[in-house]
Motif scaffolding. Structure first.
Motif, mmCIF file in Angstrom:
data_model
loop_
_atom_site.group_PDB
_atom_site.id
_atom_site.type_symbol
_atom_site.label_atom_id
_atom_site.label_comp_id
_atom_site.label_asym_id
_atom_site.label_seq_id
_atom_site.Cartn_x
_atom_site.Cartn_y
_atom_site.Cartn_z
ATOM 1 N N LEU A 166 33.315 35.972 50.328
ATOM 2 C CA LEU A 166 32.629 36.186 49.058
ATOM 3 C C LEU A 166 32.831 37.626 48.587
ATOM 4 O O LEU A 166 32.419 38.575 49.257
ATOM 5 C CB LEU A 166 31.129 35.896 49.207
ATOM 6 C CG LEU A 166 30.757 34.469 49.628
ATOM 7 C CD1 LEU A 166 29.250 34.342 49.776
ATOM 8 C CD2 LEU A 166 31.283 33.440 48.625
ATOM 9 N N ASP A 167 33.457 37.774 47.433
ATOM 10 C CA ASP A 167 33.727 39.084 46.833
ATOM 11 C C ASP A 167 32.687 39.320 45.738
ATOM 12 O O ASP A 167 32.626 38.590 44.753
ATOM 13 C CB ASP A 167 35.139 39.085 46.235
ATOM 14 C CG ASP A 167 35.573 40.435 45.687
ATOM 15 O OD1 ASP A 167 34.724 41.169 45.146
ATOM 16 O OD2 ASP A 167 36.775 40.743 45.761
ATOM 17 N N ALA A 168 31.861 40.358 45.896
ATOM 18 C CA ALA A 168 30.718 40.581 45.009
ATOM 19 C C ALA A 168 31.071 41.263 43.695
ATOM 20 O O ALA A 168 30.206 41.427 42.836
ATOM 21 C CB ALA A 168 29.653 41.403 45.731
ATOM 22 N N ARG A 169 32.326 41.663 43.512
ATOM 23 C CA ARG A 169 32.699 42.376 42.293
ATOM 24 C C ARG A 169 32.812 41.419 41.098
ATOM 25 O O ARG A 169 32.951 40.210 41.262
ATOM 26 C CB ARG A 169 34.033 43.107 42.506
ATOM 27 C CG ARG A 169 33.981 44.170 43.601
ATOM 28 C CD ARG A 169 35.362 44.724 43.903
ATOM 29 N NE ARG A 169 36.259 43.659 44.329
ATOM 30 C CZ ARG A 169 37.581 43.748 44.311
ATOM 31 N NH1 ARG A 169 38.168 44.860 43.908
ATOM 32 N NH2 ARG A 169 38.328 42.724 44.712
ATOM 33 N N ALA A 170 32.789 41.987 39.907
ATOM 34 C CA ALA A 170 32.908 41.188 38.688
ATOM 35 C C ALA A 170 34.302 40.576 38.593
ATOM 36 O O ALA A 170 35.272 41.089 39.167
ATOM 37 C CB ALA A 170 32.617 42.051 37.466
ATOM 38 N N LEU A 171 34.400 39.482 37.840
ATOM 39 C CA LEU A 171 35.630 38.700 37.782
ATOM 40 C C LEU A 171 36.863 39.501 37.331
ATOM 41 O O LEU A 171 37.938 39.338 37.930
ATOM 42 C CB LEU A 171 35.427 37.483 36.876
ATOM 43 C CG LEU A 171 36.536 36.445 36.853
ATOM 44 C CD1 LEU A 171 36.810 35.886 38.251
ATOM 45 C CD2 LEU A 171 36.183 35.299 35.890
ATOM 46 N N PRO A 172 36.779 40.389 36.329
ATOM 47 C CA PRO A 172 37.984 41.149 35.950
ATOM 48 C C PRO A 172 38.530 42.015 37.078
ATOM 49 O O PRO A 172 39.752 42.135 37.234
ATOM 50 C CB PRO A 172 37.514 41.991 34.760
ATOM 51 C CG PRO A 172 36.380 41.214 34.178
ATOM 52 C CD PRO A 172 35.683 40.603 35.358
ATOM 53 N N ARG A 173 37.655 42.591 37.875
ATOM 54 C CA ARG A 173 38.118 43.381 39.033
ATOM 55 C C ARG A 173 38.681 42.462 40.106
ATOM 56 O O ARG A 173 39.710 42.764 40.725
ATOM 57 C CB ARG A 173 36.977 44.235 39.604
ATOM 58 C CG ARG A 173 36.593 45.416 38.744
ATOM 59 C CD ARG A 173 35.593 46.297 39.434
ATOM 60 N NE ARG A 173 36.182 47.015 40.568
ATOM 61 C CZ ARG A 173 35.468 47.645 41.505
ATOM 62 N NH1 ARG A 173 34.148 47.627 41.467
ATOM 63 N NH2 ARG A 173 36.074 48.275 42.490
#
Length: 284
Positions: free
Chosen positions: A175-182
């Protein structure tokens, strides 16, 4: 007792003068690292003490080798927490401005050090406190030396090598917690390489909150993570983000939803990309 617990502003206001209570102000800005301490000095919740993400919850960055927020020297941090007045049996409330990535990092750090009982996150943070018209002070909180003695639990962590060896497992949920564009690699404001760890799923931590900045209800969090984990084993779920901070928001939300505390890849993306042998993915 549940690891992840929320407290609302009204209840905290009624307990501000409890002798066993310690409040940590964890406000911070990645763009202006002096913001948190300056904000604390301007005005904070009465009796709160300030904890700095860079100075207290992280160790010095080694360029090209570590993440942007390496794990702290535990001896120094335990000493700092005791100096702030933390006792082994203290009741703790933690807040930042509201979205709570820095507050949940503090929550995870306390859990990692063994402080697992009576630790609460202020739902809505300082923003909600202000909007409720509750008292704010610029007075520095007097503290007495506490007796906190912590011991890090490194079973809550996974390192880059072990994670790299798991990437071929089709049961892994990363699970990657960053926003979708990043996540997609479309933008990268913080790190020199854009993208994500191959096989990861975008799990933007802001989606743990409602439109007013409060945590979603437990049923809604359960629905969110059921979709993200997609019936894969919970013991093969791992969390990461840019530097091991906002991933803790997902860890907190997972625990709120009734899941066990899963491992954190603390080095996260900013450490992963220091090794050119590590694979990088872009897009969805």
């Amino acid at each position: 007792m549940a690891l992840a617990q929320l407290i609302n502003c009204e209840k905290l206001a009624n307990h501000l003068n409890d002798k066993d209570l310690i409040i940590f102000d964890c406000r911070f800005s990645l763009e202006d690292t002096s913001y948190g301490e300056q904000s604390y000095q301007t005005g904070h919740i009465p009796n709160a003490v300030f904890i700095d993400l860079d100075k207290d919850l992280s160790s010095p960055v080694i360029k090209g080798k570590t993440s942007r927020h390496p794990l702290p020297d535990t001896n120094l941090l335990i000493e700092k927490l005791a100096q702030c007045g933390l006792n082994n049996d203290s009741k703790v409330v933690i807040y930042d401005n509201g979205p709570s990535p820095f507050a949940t990092k503090m929550w995870w750090t306390l859990v990692w050090l063994g402080k697992r009982d009576n630790v609460f996150l202020l739902d809505g943070g300082f923003k909600a406190w202000q909007e409720a018209g509750l008292p704010i002070t610029s007075d520095k909180t007097p503290v007495h030396i506490g007796n906190f003695i912590g011991q890090p639990d490194n079973s809550l962590l996974i390192n880059a090598n072990d994670l790299a060896n798991k990437l071929g497992d089709d049961q892994l949920t990363l699970l990657d917690a960053r926003a979708l564009p990043r996540f997609r690699g479309e933008v990268e404001p913080m790190d020199p390489v854009a993208g994500h760890i191959p096989g990861a799923t975008c799990a933007n931590f802001m989606e743990n909150l409602d439109s007013n900045g409060f945590f979603l209800t437990i049923p809604k969090l359960q629905e969110r993570f059921q979709i993200l984990i997609n019936n894969k084993p919970i013991d093969k779920v791992i969390a990461y983000c840019g530097s091991g901070v906002s991933a803790c928001h997902n860890l907190f939300a997972l625990c709120l939803a009734g899941y066990p505390l899963i491992p954190l890849y603390a080095g996260s993306w900013s450490e992963w990309i220091t090794d050119p042998k590590h694979p990088v993915a872009v897009g969805d």
